[in-house]
Design a protein around this motif. Structure first.
Motif, PDB file in Angstrom:
ATOM      1  N   UNK A 210       0.835  -1.209   0.000  1.00  4.99           N
ATOM      2  CA  UNK A 210       0.000   0.000   0.000  1.00  4.99           C
ATOM      3  C   UNK A 210       0.867   1.254   0.000  1.00  4.99           C
ATOM      4  N   UNK A 211       1.907   1.265   0.830  1.00  8.76           N
ATOM      5  CA  UNK A 211       2.784   2.430   0.897  1.00  8.76           C
ATOM      6  C   UNK A 211       3.484   2.667  -0.430  1.00  8.76           C
ATOM      7  N   UNK A 212       3.898   1.597  -1.085  1.00  7.82           N
ATOM      8  CA  UNK A 212       4.546   1.748  -2.389  1.00  7.82           C
ATOM      9  C   UNK A 212       3.575   2.336  -3.399  1.00  7.82           C
ATOM     10  N   UNK A 213       2.333   1.849  -3.399  1.00  5.07           N
ATOM     11  CA  UNK A 213       1.316   2.365  -4.315  1.00  5.07           C
ATOM     12  C   UNK A 213       1.024   3.837  -4.057  1.00  5.07           C
ATOM     13  N   UNK A 214       0.958   4.203  -2.785  1.00  3.41           N
ATOM     14  CA  UNK A 214       0.614   5.575  -2.407  1.00  3.41           C
ATOM     15  C   UNK A 214       1.804   6.520  -2.444  1.00  3.41           C
ATOM     16  N   UNK A 215       3.002   5.988  -2.635  1.00  8.36           N
ATOM     17  CA  UNK A 215       4.192   6.837  -2.685  1.00  8.36           C
ATOM     18  C   UNK A 215       4.647   7.317  -1.328  1.00  8.36           C
ATOM     19  N   UNK A 216       4.336   6.550  -0.290  1.00  7.71           N
ATOM     20  CA  UNK A 216       4.693   6.930   1.073  1.00  7.71           C
ATOM     21  C   UNK A 216       5.938   6.180   1.539  1.00  7.71           C
ATOM     22  N   UNK A 217       6.691   6.808   2.428  1.00  7.46           N
ATOM     23  CA  UNK A 217       7.807   6.138   3.054  1.00  7.46           C
ATOM     24  C   UNK A 217       7.342   5.327   4.250  1.00  7.46           C
ATOM     25  N   UNK A 218       8.276   4.593   4.848  1.00 11.10           N
ATOM     26  CA  UNK A 218       7.962   3.753   6.000  1.00 11.10           C
ATOM     27  C   UNK A 218       9.070   3.904   7.038  1.00 11.10           C
ATOM     28  N   UNK A 219       8.697   4.180   8.281  1.00 12.82           N
ATOM     29  CA  UNK A 219       9.675   4.327   9.363  1.00 12.82           C
ATOM     30  C   UNK A 219       9.253   3.432  10.522  1.00 12.82           C
ATOM     31  N   UNK A 220       9.658   2.176  10.537  1.00 11.78           N
ATOM     32  CA  UNK A 220       9.249   1.260  11.605  1.00 11.78           C
ATOM     33  C   UNK A 220       9.788   1.684  12.968  1.00 11.78           C
ATOM     34  N   UNK A 221       8.913   1.602  13.987  1.00 14.20           N
ATOM     35  CA  UNK A 221       9.389   1.768  15.346  1.00 14.20           C
ATOM     36  C   UNK A 221       9.537   0.384  15.995  1.00 14.20           C
ATOM     37  N   UNK A 222      10.297   0.338  17.066  1.00 13.83           N
ATOM     38  CA  UNK A 222      10.632  -0.908  17.760  1.00 13.83           C
ATOM     39  C   UNK A 222      11.293  -1.945  16.854  1.00 13.83           C
TER      40      UNK A 222
END
Length: 329
Positions: A210-222
């Motif tokens: 979904x993030x790739x489709x929407x052009x969003x980055x990802x910053x995992x916590x923990x």
């Protein structure tokens, strides 16, 4: 005023573009969820922040309720900024969030326009800033229309109090809906902050897709599972560990014999790679290019430096990844 290391940008490969935006973030970002509150030693937190910037870590992540007590992490970071890094504000990405309980009454949590905008105003006062770079909705609100919460986020950008907006703890379908609303409002969502680590892989594959489709980055916590994916728990629970703290989020029952057996096997693999367990876990977290950065915490400068050294060995062989999957199966 701190004089940052002139070498802090000598390794451009430690930065990765955030989705389809113009922003790059360091592969390791510093979160102030723990160790920077009113119950902690201020000068220790200050030393960690200064060393992080010297290493090229430009992103510092907060939330309104970080502490304890709530708000104290923002207050302390505001003091550090004013004393040490105010001359370098334009080199920093500072983020904060609102969504969890912050003050009494019906307007002190969740996702109403009143709560989100009031919370950001309070955060800016504590941080002593005119704007934050990223403002997140910290969790979905099942009782507030998504249009209201996203409209409030978009307003923070239009008002100049935030440069970008993000989501945290949103499921894939919620993320897609929120992203469309924000895009239609002219404020595309920059980034999503979910929990993600070797023990908790819920974002695979639906949220990452979904993030790739929407052009969003990802910053995992923990990414280190609250310290579980470190050498701290190889033989049990140390007295000064998060699992032993009354205000910690890692519970003693999570450090089970079965979990310890897996941790010990993972540690053996990390040693074969020439890494600590924490370094391997962080490298694993950012192995997918759709993950922009791993959000770490640190209780001392040496821990920060050890985690940052994960960037020296990021590649995995197919056999290593298969072995990790086998250990965790």
């Amino acid at each position: 005023m701190h004089s940052p290391a002139p070498t802090r940008y000598d390794t451009p490969s430690i930065y990765r573009r955030c989705g389809r935006s113009g922003i790059q973030l360091p592969l390791i970002s510093l979160g102030l969820w723990h160790n920077f509150g009113g119950v902690d030693t201020f000068e220790n937190g200050r030393a960690i922040v200064r060393r992080a910037f010297d290493l090229g870590i430009t992103h510092f992540d907060l939330a309104n309720n970080y502490g304890p007590p709530p708000g104290s992490a923002e207050e302390n970071f505001g003091r550090i900024l004013a004393a040490d890094l105010s001359a370098h504000r334009d080199e920093l990405i500072v983020s904060t969030k609102a969504g969890y309980h912050m003050w009494a009454g019906p307007y002190g949590e969740w996702g109403s326009r009143k709560y989100l905008l009031s919370s950001l105003d309070q955060s800016l006062k504590r941080l002593k800033l005119d704007y934050v770079d990223i403002f997140y909705h910290h969790r979905p609100d099942p009782n507030t229309p998504l249009e209201e919460s996203m409209g409030a986020l978009a307003h923070t950008v239009r008002s100049g109090k935030a440069l970008y907006v993000g989501l945290s703890n949103y499921k894939p379908e919620e993320t897609a809906r929120a992203s469309k609303i924000l895009r239609d409002l002219g404020t595309p969502a920059l980034i999503h902050q979910p929990v993600y680590n070797m023990f908790n892989r819920w974002i695979e594959p639906a949220l990452l897709d979904t993030l790739e489709t929407e052009g969003m980055g990802c910053i995992p916590f923990s990414p280190l599972a609250q310290g579980l994916l470190t050498n701290r728990y190889l033989t049990g629970i140390p007295e000064d560990s998060r699992a032993a703290k009354a205000h910690g989020f890692l519970k003693t029952e999570q450090v089970s014999p079965a979990a310890l057996a897996k941790i010990q096997k993972l540690n053996t693999l990390a040693q074969a790679r020439g890494q600590s367990l924490a370094q391997m876990a962080l490298a694993w977290t950012v192995r997918d290019k759709r993950v922009t950065t791993a959000l770490i915490g640190a209780s001392k400068v040496s821990q920060l430096e050890d985690n940052f050294a994960a960037l020296k060995t990021l590649d995995f062989t197919s056999d290593e990844l298969a072995k990790i999957d086998s250990i965790l199966a």
